[in-house]
Design a protein around this motif. Structure first.
Motif, PDB file in Angstrom:
ATOM      1  N   SER A 173       0.838  -1.207   0.000  1.00 14.93           N
ATOM      2  CA  SER A 173       0.000   0.000   0.000  1.00 14.93           C
ATOM      3  C   SER A 173       0.865   1.246   0.000  1.00 14.93           C
ATOM      4  O   SER A 173       0.572   2.217  -0.692  1.00 14.93           O
ATOM      5  N   THR A 202       2.225   1.826  -3.418  1.00 11.96           N
ATOM      6  CA  THR A 202       1.207   2.408  -4.289  1.00 11.96           C
ATOM      7  C   THR A 202       1.024   3.891  -3.991  1.00 11.96           C
ATOM      8  O   THR A 202       0.992   4.719  -4.899  1.00 11.96           O
ATOM      9  N   LEU A 203       0.924   4.206  -2.708  1.00 12.63           N
ATOM     10  CA  LEU A 203       0.700   5.606  -2.337  1.00 12.63           C
ATOM     11  C   LEU A 203       1.856   6.483  -2.778  1.00 12.63           C
ATOM     12  O   LEU A 203       1.653   7.603  -3.267  1.00 12.63           O
ATOM     13  N   ARG A 204       3.074   5.960  -2.621  1.00 15.92           N
ATOM     14  CA  ARG A 204       4.228   6.744  -3.070  1.00 15.92           C
ATOM     15  C   ARG A 204       4.163   6.966  -4.577  1.00 15.92           C
ATOM     16  O   ARG A 204       4.434   8.055  -5.071  1.00 15.92           O
ATOM     17  N   GLN A 205       3.746   5.911  -5.296  1.00 17.31           N
ATOM     18  CA  GLN A 205       3.646   6.048  -6.751  1.00 17.31           C
ATOM     19  C   GLN A 205       2.569   7.048  -7.143  1.00 17.31           C
ATOM     20  O   GLN A 205       2.713   7.787  -8.096  1.00 17.31           O
ATOM     21  N   LEU A 206       1.495   7.050  -6.364  1.00 19.95           N
ATOM     22  CA  LEU A 206       0.409   7.981  -6.666  1.00 19.95           C
ATOM     23  C   LEU A 206       0.819   9.406  -6.351  1.00 19.95           C
ATOM     24  O   LEU A 206       0.088  10.341  -6.656  1.00 19.95           O
ATOM     25  N   GLY A 207       1.960   9.573  -5.694  1.00 22.70           N
ATOM     26  CA  GLY A 207       2.449  10.923  -5.482  1.00 22.70           C
ATOM     27  C   GLY A 207       2.297  11.444  -4.066  1.00 22.70           C
ATOM     28  O   GLY A 207       2.327  12.636  -3.840  1.00 22.70           O
ATOM     29  N   PHE A 208       2.103  10.535  -3.110  1.00 22.83           N
ATOM     30  CA  PHE A 208       2.087  11.004  -1.726  1.00 22.83           C
ATOM     31  C   PHE A 208       3.501  10.914  -1.172  1.00 22.83           C
ATOM     32  O   PHE A 208       4.204   9.936  -1.390  1.00 22.83           O
ATOM     33  N   SER A 209       3.888  11.954  -0.450  1.00 22.45           N
ATOM     34  CA  SER A 209       5.257  11.942   0.064  1.00 22.45           C
ATOM     35  C   SER A 209       5.328  11.078   1.321  1.00 22.45           C
ATOM     36  O   SER A 209       4.314  10.765   1.942  1.00 22.45           O
ATOM     37  N   GLN A 222       6.347  11.848   4.222  1.00 18.74           N
ATOM     38  CA  GLN A 222       5.842  12.540   5.416  1.00 18.74           C
ATOM     39  C   GLN A 222       4.322  12.457   5.512  1.00 18.74           C
ATOM     40  O   GLN A 222       3.776  12.258   6.590  1.00 18.74           O
ATOM     41  N   GLU A 223       3.674  12.633   4.360  1.00 15.20           N
ATOM     42  CA  GLU A 223       2.206  12.577   4.377  1.00 15.20           C
ATOM     43  C   GLU A 223       1.727  11.205   4.807  1.00 15.20           C
ATOM     44  O   GLU A 223       0.782  11.083   5.583  1.00 15.20           O
ATOM     45  N   LEU A 265       9.342   2.694  -2.063  1.00 20.27           N
ATOM     46  CA  LEU A 265       9.462   3.062  -3.480  1.00 20.27           C
ATOM     47  C   LEU A 265      10.873   2.865  -3.973  1.00 20.27           C
ATOM     48  O   LEU A 265      11.783   3.465  -3.437  1.00 20.27           O
TER      49      LEU A 265
END
Lengths: 638, 258
Positions: free
Chosen positions: A552, A555-562, A564-565, A638
């Motif tokens: 997960s 995926t989130l990193r790929q979707l562009g979440f940093s 820290q977020e 990532l």
């Protein structure tokens, strides 16, 4: 390639899976060995054998420790097994029989076990000295460290852990036997399907959970009656059951409500906290309940033990207000003061006259525990204050009762209250203005002391002198000017040969200090073990979850979440996972301490706060370690 | 179709892996351009560098040399934080294995990319409704990924890629894990989205059927562009035959099909 080669190879390859279980094993060995060495240490043995409570306390602690280490190691092993299920599945897939796989795992387990045992005992040998030093300091013995290489402790540790290894091996064998290939490959994706909670049922159970806890809390404040033991059981059961329902139903229900109110617009941080929590609510309910209950127990135990230790001097002082007291025998008092003079020890001596009379209260002091009839020793406020004990009395018609052993029962009595002194024909009434804590005399006998104004005392004295029932009693009390003379003076005091009753503060203080020191040591030791176990269990669990959620995060990193977020959501989850058991455990323990506060005569807020802060501090270390692990996982995703 | 503006422009891209002495050059100087509204397929045998190219263009991986411009922004010099922001604002992703979060419902998954940021809830709700309708999954909104089929998962994944109204959508073997019927249906939808919403799509695939849905197919071989095919006015069937021909010359697909 033999099976053994395969074992060694797989262990070398899989170090990162092993270190967790290995660490848990070593930790248990170290702590158990330290405890065993103390148990077999001659200095400790000497002290504990003389006191039955200490000896049995040590024994009980040993059993508890054994139990906790056992549960902890088994738990760590089960997590370890789960993490390796894919590997186990693979071995079976390439055609190894279940028996061979089991044999392999067991061989590994014994290799790991003996390694952990050796390392653990090695570390244990090093650190047990520190623990012994701490124990000696706590009980107030400044002796030479005698701790020697204890063969018996090593043997005991080895026996216990070989048994534990056998148990974990059995656990492994069962796990392999029960497993199907399909399951083995699916472990990582396990999780519960979230169902819409049945509104009525879950509402009822959810509220029931809160009600049960509330009821337990309420009862804990009202259980000092003839059903004390029964009440304690009821409190325990309802609070534990309530806690379980809270985690299993109430919180799930609340999370569900929050989530449905979002209507799909969950947001990132809720997606990373709320959603995975709901996903594993069933699996987490058990462990969170256990951790909460354990935390509550540990916190209560630690706070109570530390309060006892912390207030040893204060509590002893309340029971023994004077340094030395000689009851009714002036010649012995002279003998003592003379020897003090000879030794050049400065002191202050004074005599407190007393009249012992029977009396009757106008009503019972406590509806359940007390009698209306009593015996009081009447003393003068002035003489008491000259001897060094200040008890304020309002006016000449009033009096203050001191009786430490029954203080906790009578402190709730309604005052003012009339006390009629015997014989009745005198019609002598004293209005009791309050019940003060502590004793007025060093524990003489179980008689209350009644403090009145000096003029009242003199009046009673002259009036009653002729009456045959009257018993006059003079106590000579001696206070040292310089408290550093205690040891010497006490030796002199004990040298006086006499059959008369003697009571001194210092002897009592040392005795209490020793037992409370032993108590805080045992409680602290067990508390540490509990804390490390619960903290590690949470850490291990979260580690496994982090691994499961790695995809997960990717995926989130790929979707562009940093990173820290993502971490914001992860931390939110950890606040829940670590914070909730801690908060509820704290609340439980506060109520438990409140209901047990009668065992303390002094206020224990300060030591309780200190003990709890230390606990929370160490507990938080595990939370930070967990967050650190997640951070690493998220970064590496990532 | 208006294909005047360049959406993506890559100039002399190089990418190598490994340490000194053992360097493996995967991309060996690629010049490549995608126009706005294009549906481009990338094909080539295993090891040709398809996925590496996609990763580099999609800012998931960094180039060793060369520059990349997406929608006028040079991304090769951006730091990680800026890249993350860029991905979230400008790009959409569809992966072979869906990469949905199992703990979230379909709707929650789809709304995830715009969950942090300044998209108003009402706007987000509207976008969700419209995209879910286009992809034919509005009735799945409250289901969990564990409860739906592979094709439905990939539609969800596609919806998630479109929710932030990206400049370009990158799809990595989107039909790789689907049966042929679901694959055809998904590709049809992607083509429809491309046509109706004018969304630029770049898709890596080894499947000639899948690439026949594209406007243009680029063939990679050994880290360089081998050839390009434009569909033009051909039917999908004709285009498919063309693709097969090139693939036959390129060879190696039988290995790739594994």
């Amino acid at each position: 390639m033999t099976l053994f080669d395969l074992v060694v190879r797989s262990m070398r390859k899989n170090l990162k899976h092993y270190y967790l279980y290995f660490f848990a094993l070593i930790l248990s060995v170290v702590l158990y060995f330290v405890f065993a060495s103390l148990q077999h240490d001659s200095t400790v043995l000497e002290r504990t054998e003389s006191s039955f409570t200490m000896a049995s306390g040590f024994k009980a602690a040993g059993i508890l420790l054994l139990f906790i280490s056992g549960v902890f190691v088994l738990y760590a092993n089960s997590i370890f097994l789960k993490r390796r299920s894919r590997e186990v599945g693979l071995y079976q897939l390439i055609g190894l029989s279940k028996f061979t796989v089991t044999r392999m795992l067991v061989t590994e387990n014994f290799l790991l076990g003996t390694g952990a045992l050796a390392i653990g005992i090695g570390i244990g040998l090093l650190v047990s000295r520190v623990f012994l030093l701490l124990l000696m300091k706590l009980v107030g013995i400044d002796g030479v460290l005698t701790l020697s290489f204890s063969g018996a402790a090593i043997l005991q540790t080895v026996i216990v852990f070989v048994a534990l290894l056998a148990l974990t091996s059995l656990q492994m064998a069962f796990a392999v036997k029960r497993s199907t290939l399909l399951e083995l490959f699916k472990v990582d994706q396990s999780g519960e399907r979230i169902k819409k909670p049945k509104t009525i049922v879950s509402t009822i159970f959810g509220i029931l959970g809160i009600l049960l806890i509330g009821f337990g809390y309420w009862l804990s404040g009202h259980m000092l009656n003839s059903l004390l033991f029964f009440n304690m059981i009821v409190v325990l059961v309802s609070v534990i059951l309530g806690t379980y329902l809270l985690f299993r139903v109430t919180i799930g229900w609340m999370l569900y409500q929050i989530r449905s109110s979002k209507k799909g617009h969950l947001g990132l941080s809720n997606s990373l906290s709320l959603a995975p929590l709901m996903h594993r609510i069933k699996a987490n309910a058990n462990s969170l309940t256990i951790i909460t209950v354990l935390s509550a127990m540990t916190l209560t135990m630690l706070a109570a033990a530390y309060s006892t230790y912390y207030s040893t001097e204060k509590e002893t002082r309340l029971l023994q207000p004077f340094d030395y007291m000689i009851d009714g025998d002036a010649t012995i008092a002279d003998q003592f003061t003379k020897s003090l003079d000879d030794a050049g020890i400065a002191y202050h001596a004074s005599t407190i006259e007393g009249i012992e009379l029977a009396g009757t209260y106008e009503k019972k002091l406590n509806p359940l525990f007390s009698d209306r009839d009593t015996t009081v020793r009447i003393v003068s406020e002035r003489q008491l204050s000259e001897a060094g004990l200040q008890i304020e009395v309002k006016d000449s018609q009033s009096g203050v009762i001191l009786d430490a052993p029954t203080y906790w029962i009578v402190k709730s009595a309604k005052v003012p209250l009339n006390l009629t002194l015997e014989p009745k024909r005198f019609n002598k009434n004293i209005s009791i203005e309050r019940f003060a804590e502590g004793n007025a005399f060093n524990m003489v006998e179980f008689a209350s002391t009644l403090v009145v104004k000096d003029e009242k005392f003199q009046a009673i004295k002259s009036e009653y002198k002729a009456v045959e029932e009257t018993q006059l009693n003079d106590a000579i009390v001696i206070n040292l000017i310089n408290k550093s003379d205690f040891e010497e003076a006490t030796a002199l005091y004990n040298d006086i040969e006499s059959v008369s009753k003697r009571f001194d503060f210092y002897t009592e203080y040392r005795k209490t200090l020793q037992s409370s020191g032993m108590l805080i040591f045992i409680a602290g030791f067990l508390g540490l073990v509990f804390l490390i176990s619960t903290g590690s269990i949470l850490y291990f669990k979260q580690m496994t979850e982090a691994e499961q959620e790695k995809a997960s995060y990717r995926t989130l990193r790929q979707l562009g979440f940093s990173g820290q977020e993502i971490m914001k959501g992860v931390i939110k989850k950890q606040v829940f996972v670590f914070g909730l058991p801690l908060a509820i455990g704290l609340l439980h323990s506060i109520f438990a301490l409140k209901s047990a506060s009668f065992i303390f005569m002094s206020d224990v807020t300060v030591p309780t706060v200190i003990a709890m802060s230390v606990y929370i501090g160490i507990y938080l270390v595990f939370a930070f370690l967990t967050v650190g692990y997640y951070r690493k996982t998220v970064q590496a995703a990532l | 179709m208006s294909q005047q503006t360049t959406m993506l422009e890559a100039t002399s891209l190089r990418k190598s892996f490994g340490k000194r002495g053992q360097i493996q050059h995967v991309l060996k100087g690629i010049d490549f351009r995608v126009m706005e509204g294009e549906f481009v397929g990338i094909m080539g045998p295993s090891g040709a560098g398809k996925t590496t190219l996609l990763n580099v263009l999609a800012t998931i991986d960094r180039t060793t040399e060369g520059s990349i411009k997406i929608n006028g922004t040079d991304i090769s010099s951006m730091n990680d934080r800026k890249l993350s922001q860029f991905r979230r604002d400008q790009l959409g992703f569809i992966f072979q294995d869906y990469n949905l979060l199992d703990t979230l419902t379909v709707k929650e998954n789809i709304l995830l990319p715009i969950s942090v940021g300044n998209v108003k809830r009402v706007v987000a709700e509207d976008r969700f409704k419209s995209i879910a309708r286009t992809l034919g999954i509005p009735e799945l909104a409250n289901k969990y990924p564990g409860e739906i089929s592979g094709g439905q998962k990939q539609r969800t994944s596609a919806a998630r890629a479109l929710i932030n109204e990206p400049s370009i959508v990158f799809a990595d073997e989107p039909t790789g894990a689907l049966d042929s019927k679901s694959a055809a249906s998904l590709l049809g939808t992607l083509a429809k989205v491309n046509d109706e919403r004018d969304v630029t799509i770049m898709m890596v695939t080894h499947d000639p059927v899948a690439s026949s849905y594209c406007n243009r197919v680029v063939f990679l071989k050994d880290g360089t562009i081998y050839s390009e095919l434009y569909r033009g006015d051909q039917t999908r069937q004709q285009f498919f035959q063309e693709i097969l021909k090139v693939q036959g010359i390129l060879g190696g697909d039988s290995v790739d099909a594994l």
